[in-house]
Design an enzyme around this catalytic site. Structure first.
Site, PDB file in Angstrom:
ATOM      1  N   ASN A 176      -3.332 -31.541 -28.167  1.00  0.00           N
ATOM      2  CA  ASN A 176      -2.487 -31.123 -29.290  1.00  0.00           C
ATOM      3  C   ASN A 176      -1.961 -29.739 -28.927  1.00  0.00           C
ATOM      4  OD1 ASN A 176      -1.394 -30.237 -31.691  1.00  0.00           O
ATOM      5  ND2 ASN A 176      -3.362 -30.018 -32.753  1.00  0.00           N
ATOM      6  N   HIS A 200      -3.934 -32.499 -39.902  1.00  0.00           N
ATOM      7  CA  HIS A 200      -4.607 -31.493 -39.071  1.00  0.00           C
ATOM      8  C   HIS A 200      -5.039 -30.328 -39.965  1.00  0.00           C
ATOM      9  CE1 HIS A 200      -5.232 -28.262 -36.208  1.00  0.00           C
ATOM     10  NE2 HIS A 200      -5.525 -29.219 -35.352  1.00  0.00           N
ATOM     11  N   GLY A 247     -10.107 -23.588 -32.408  1.00  0.00           N
ATOM     12  CA  GLY A 247      -9.498 -22.377 -31.868  1.00  0.00           C
ATOM     13  C   GLY A 247     -10.419 -21.166 -31.915  1.00  0.00           C
ATOM     14  N   SER A 283     -12.475 -26.732 -29.981  1.00  0.00           N
ATOM     15  CA  SER A 283     -12.910 -25.983 -28.794  1.00  0.00           C
ATOM     16  C   SER A 283     -13.495 -26.869 -27.693  1.00  0.00           C
ATOM     17  CB  SER A 283     -13.896 -24.870 -29.183  1.00  0.00           C
ATOM     18  OG  SER A 283     -13.253 -23.956 -30.067  1.00  0.00           O
TER      19      SER A 283
HETATM   20  P1  PGA Z   1      -8.894 -26.257 -30.105  1.00  0.00           P
HETATM   21  O1  PGA Z   1      -7.960 -27.098 -31.133  1.00  0.00           O
HETATM   22  O2  PGA Z   1      -9.288 -27.217 -29.020  1.00  0.00           O
HETATM   23  O3  PGA Z   1      -8.008 -25.148 -29.602  1.00  0.00           O
HETATM   24  O4  PGA Z   1     -10.048 -25.776 -30.886  1.00  0.00           O
HETATM   25  C1  PGA Z   1      -8.289 -28.416 -31.498  1.00  0.00           C
HETATM   26  C2  PGA Z   1      -7.293 -28.918 -32.510  1.00  0.00           C
HETATM   27  O5  PGA Z   1      -6.846 -28.143 -33.354  1.00  0.00           O
HETATM   28  O6  PGA Z   1      -6.917 -30.108 -32.496  1.00  0.00           O
END
Ligand code: PGA
Length: 253
Positions: free
Chosen positions: A9, A95, A173, A213
């Site tokens: 994503n 999301h 994130g 993450s």
């Molecule tokens: P991230 O995002 O891997 O950067 O934590 C995952 C997502 O929001 O789908």
């Protein structure tokens, strides 16, 4: 056997030029990945380039959002018909950034899931609790509310087509990943709820992927968990090298 779904994503990253650079590099790094589903959701404006670059490569391309109406006075929104016209395969719905930054409600997301299914776009339905909800021991209540609303009035045959992404908001994130145990418990709960809403066939077939993450260093431990059928990857999908590493791990689990 459920086929693993490993999806990137990109959020609000990568215009057309960077999309081209990414896929050129990715296809240098991955090969024979037919045993799993590899997918990328770029921003809307990069979708045509992504579809073009992946046409012969069997990488699924998806949008990060869409509206539930087909046309009309909805300034700034994107119709499912526009996505179909581009040969897009799937659409991420609900999301946590849509839920929390743009205040999307369970009711709105439910309408979008119905519209996606009507137009043969695979919904990737995101569910997940905030840190406060987890600390207040409300994780299961929140997941149940989000799922019951999204699957309201969806037939068993359509339900099987949905991919659920369990994305704990506190892990997105932030660099904090849910442990395989925490993620496994949530996935188990989600599958159990699907069984209650439908039956064991739907529960066995539906794919539930983990997001929050995910990176090459933790992908194996997460993908090894029985109820985890893939990953939705934000940050680590922006680099073709790290995304390819996760794909290669997925092919070996
Ligand atoms: P991230 O995002 O891997 O950067 O934590 C995952 C997502 O929001 O789908």
């Amino acid at each position: 056997m459920r086929k693993l779904f490993i999806a990137g994503n990109w959020k609000m990253n990568k215009g057309i030029k960077e999309t081209g650079i990414f896929f050129n590099r990715l296809f240098e790094l991955i090969d024979n990945y037919d045993s799993i589903d590899v997918a990328i959701a770029p921003p809307f404006t990069s979708l045509p380039e992504a579809v073009k670059m992946c046409r012969e490569k069997k990488v699924l391309i998806g949008a990060q959002n869409m509206y539930f109406e087909e046309e009309g006075a909805f300034t700034g929104e994107i119709s499912p018909l526009f996505l179909k016209e581009l040969n897009v395969d799937f659409v991420i719905l609900g999301h946590s950034e849509r839920r929390h930054i743009f205040n999307e409600s369970n009711e709105l997301i439910s309408k979008k899931v119905k519209t996606a299914l009507k137009h043969d776009l695979t919904p990737v339905l995101c569910v997940g609790e905030t840190l406060k909800e987890r600390e207040d021991e409300k994780t299961e209540t929140v997941l149940k509310e989000q799922m019951d609303s999204a699957f309201n009035d969806i037939s068993p045959d359509d339900a099987k087509k949905v991919i659920i992404a369990y994305e704990p908001v506190w892990a997105i994130g932030t660099g904090k990943t849910a442990t395989p145990e925490i993620a496994g418990d949530a996935h188990f709960f989600i599958r159990k709820r699907i069984k209650e809403l439908y039956n064991s066939i739907v529960a066995e077939e539906i794919r539930i992927v983990y997001g929050g993450s995910v990176k090459p260093e933790n992908a194996k431990a997460l993908l090894d968990v029985k109820d985890i059928d893939g990953a939705l990857i934000g940050g680590a999908s922006l680099s073709a090298d790290s995304f390819a590493k996760i794909i290669n791990i997925g092919m070996e689990v």
